[in-house]
Design a protein around this motif. Structure first.
Motif, short mmCIF file in Angstrom:
data_model
loop_
_atom_site.label_atom_id
_atom_site.label_comp_id
_atom_site.label_asym_id
_atom_site.label_seq_id
_atom_site.Cartn_x
_atom_site.Cartn_y
_atom_site.Cartn_z
N VAL A 181 1.49 -0.03 13.56
CA VAL A 181 0.87 0.92 12.65
C VAL A 181 1.46 0.84 11.25
N TYR A 182 2.79 0.87 11.14
CA TYR A 182 3.42 0.90 9.82
C TYR A 182 3.18 -0.41 9.05
N LEU A 183 3.29 -1.52 9.75
CA LEU A 183 3.11 -2.80 9.08
C LEU A 183 1.65 -2.99 8.64
N GLN A 184 0.73 -2.58 9.47
CA GLN A 184 -0.68 -2.66 9.08
C GLN A 184 -0.99 -1.72 7.93
N GLY A 185 -0.34 -0.56 7.92
CA GLY A 185 -0.51 0.36 6.79
C GLY A 185 0.02 -0.25 5.49
N ALA A 186 1.16 -0.97 5.57
CA ALA A 186 1.69 -1.64 4.38
C ALA A 186 0.74 -2.71 3.89
N ARG A 187 0.13 -3.43 4.83
CA ARG A 187 -0.85 -4.45 4.43
C ARG A 187 -2.06 -3.82 3.75
N ASP A 188 -2.60 -2.75 4.34
CA ASP A 188 -3.78 -2.10 3.76
C ASP A 188 -3.47 -1.55 2.37
N ALA A 189 -2.28 -0.96 2.21
CA ALA A 189 -1.90 -0.45 0.89
C ALA A 189 -1.75 -1.59 -0.12
N THR A 190 -1.24 -2.72 0.35
CA THR A 190 -1.09 -3.88 -0.54
C THR A 190 -2.45 -4.41 -0.99
N VAL A 191 -3.40 -4.47 -0.07
CA VAL A 191 -4.74 -4.94 -0.41
C VAL A 191 -5.38 -4.03 -1.46
N GLN A 192 -5.29 -2.72 -1.24
CA GLN A 192 -5.88 -1.77 -2.19
C GLN A 192 -5.17 -1.84 -3.54
N PHE A 193 -3.84 -1.95 -3.52
CA PHE A 193 -3.12 -2.03 -4.78
C PHE A 193 -3.49 -3.29 -5.56
N ALA A 194 -3.54 -4.44 -4.87
CA ALA A 194 -3.84 -5.70 -5.55
C ALA A 194 -5.21 -5.65 -6.21
N ASP A 195 -6.20 -5.10 -5.51
CA ASP A 195 -7.54 -5.02 -6.10
C ASP A 195 -7.57 -4.07 -7.29
N LEU A 196 -6.88 -2.93 -7.16
CA LEU A 196 -6.88 -1.95 -8.24
C LEU A 196 -6.09 -2.44 -9.44
N TYR A 197 -4.92 -2.98 -9.19
CA TYR A 197 -4.04 -3.40 -10.28
C TYR A 197 -4.61 -4.62 -11.02
N ALA A 198 -5.33 -5.47 -10.31
CA ALA A 198 -5.93 -6.63 -10.96
C ALA A 198 -7.01 -6.23 -11.95
N ARG A 199 -7.59 -5.04 -11.75
CA ARG A 199 -8.68 -4.58 -12.64
C ARG A 199 -8.14 -3.86 -13.87
N ASN A 200 -7.19 -2.94 -13.70
CA ASN A 200 -6.80 -2.09 -14.84
C ASN A 200 -5.35 -2.23 -15.28
N ARG A 201 -4.47 -2.86 -14.46
CA ARG A 201 -3.07 -3.08 -14.82
C ARG A 201 -2.36 -1.78 -15.20
N GLU A 202 -2.62 -0.70 -14.50
CA GLU A 202 -1.99 0.58 -14.80
C GLU A 202 -0.52 0.55 -14.36
N ARG A 243 -3.29 -11.68 -5.68
CA ARG A 243 -4.39 -11.30 -6.56
C ARG A 243 -3.92 -10.39 -7.68
N ALA A 244 -2.75 -9.76 -7.51
CA ALA A 244 -2.22 -8.90 -8.57
C ALA A 244 -1.70 -9.70 -9.76
N ARG A 245 -1.37 -10.97 -9.53
CA ARG A 245 -0.88 -11.87 -10.58
C ARG A 245 0.34 -11.26 -11.29
N ASP A 246 1.32 -10.86 -10.49
CA ASP A 246 2.56 -10.29 -11.01
C ASP A 246 3.71 -10.88 -10.21
#
Length: 305
Positions: free
Chosen positions: A231-252, A191-194
């Protein structure tokens, strides 16, 4: 005297790293990382042909009587379904072969694909006003050729010698759960399209899978890697989901840089943990060898080397 200016960014200038433009170098690097650790699908050309050939029947079926048209359409649909099952069966078999501990596929897709291929060919031949016996023989031959070309599905679970069934199932279940988390991570980053970030995530996943292989090789490592695979792998997934949604909106760019640094840290930690497992295994082997040497020496046996 006038002196012509030249430099790295001038039309005739040479770049310090190579003669290729920076964009080309970056693209090559991304492409190389995108395909790191990946293999082409086995029997890909044959499977694609199975998808294409039934489509020809759809064009010719409508110029026949209703009964023959329905029979040809059913036969073409059966072969398309067989192609889809065969493709998934080949992928499941490849995943099974790559792992040292794995359950057999729940559905024997390639076997079902061969049966559907035989049925589809029978319907196509029978719809062409052939004798039912002849159509049956041709259908059986088609099913047999499918089995000969693609083989059977794995029919038995694959485990480790000396490891009980409970421990084997435990390892397989844990790795299956971790693979599901990686799949969610892969789907989220799209979803980040990068492309560069997608390649970076793929590199991280390959490092994680090296830990999978180590745990399969030595089940004793499961306890020390549980936190990483959970725990660590699930944390990486959650961070990836949040990043993809945020980066897809503003491309900061700052958000992108923080996420790339996060992936670097995660990959380094997973690699170090896997290396620690290998080191511990070597130390354990050295201890076992030394203990056996001492015991044999006490029994007045001479050890070479």
């Amino acid at each position: 005297m006038a002196k012509r200016y030249g430099g790295e960014f001038s039309p005739t200038g040479q770049r310090p790293d190579s003669g290729a433009p920076r964009e080309m170098v970056t693209a090559e690097r991304i492409t190389h990382a995108s395909f790191a650790g990946r293999k082409p699908l086995r029997h890909g050309a044959k499977i694609n042909l199975m998808f294409v050939l039934p489509l020809l029947s759809f064009f010719t079926a409508f110029f026949q009587p209703v009964t023959a048209m329905a029979t040809d359409l059913a036969g073409a649909a059966a072969i398309l379904l067989a192609a889809w099952l065969t493709r998934d069966g080949v992928r499941a078999e490849d995943a099974f072969n790559e792992r040292k501990v794995a359950r057999r596929p729940a559905i024997p897709r390639k076997i079902f694909g061969s049966v559907l291929t035989g049925i589809g060919v029978f319907l196509l031949v029978f719809g062409g006003q052939w004798n039912p016996i002849t159509a049956t023989l041709i259908g059986l031959i088609a099913a047999g050729l499918h089995l000969f070309s693609f083989g059977l599905d794995p029919l038995q679970d694959k485990g480790l010698e000396g490891v009980d069934r409970f421990q084997t199932d435990r390892i397989a279940r844990k790795i299956e759960e971790a693979e599901a988390v990686l799949s969610e991570m892969t789907n989220a980053i799209k979803r980040a399209r990068d492309r560069e970030i997608e390649a970076r995530v793929a590199s991280f996943e390959e490092t994680v899978r090296q830990m999978f292989r180590q745990v399969e090789a030595d089940p004793r490592d499961l306890a020390s890697s549980r936190r990483y695979l959970g725990v660590y792998l699930q944390g990486a997934r959650d961070a990836t989901v949040q990043f993809a949604d945020l980066y897809a909106r503003n491309r900061e760019t700052s958000v992108r840089a923080d996420y790339m640094a996060f992936l670097d840290d995660m990959e380094t930690n997973f690699a170090l943990r896997t290396q620690k497992m290998l080191t511990d295994d070597r130390e354990g082997l050295d201890i076992e060898i030394e203990v056996l040497r001492e015991r044999l020496n006490r029994e007045n046996l001479r050890i070479e080397g």
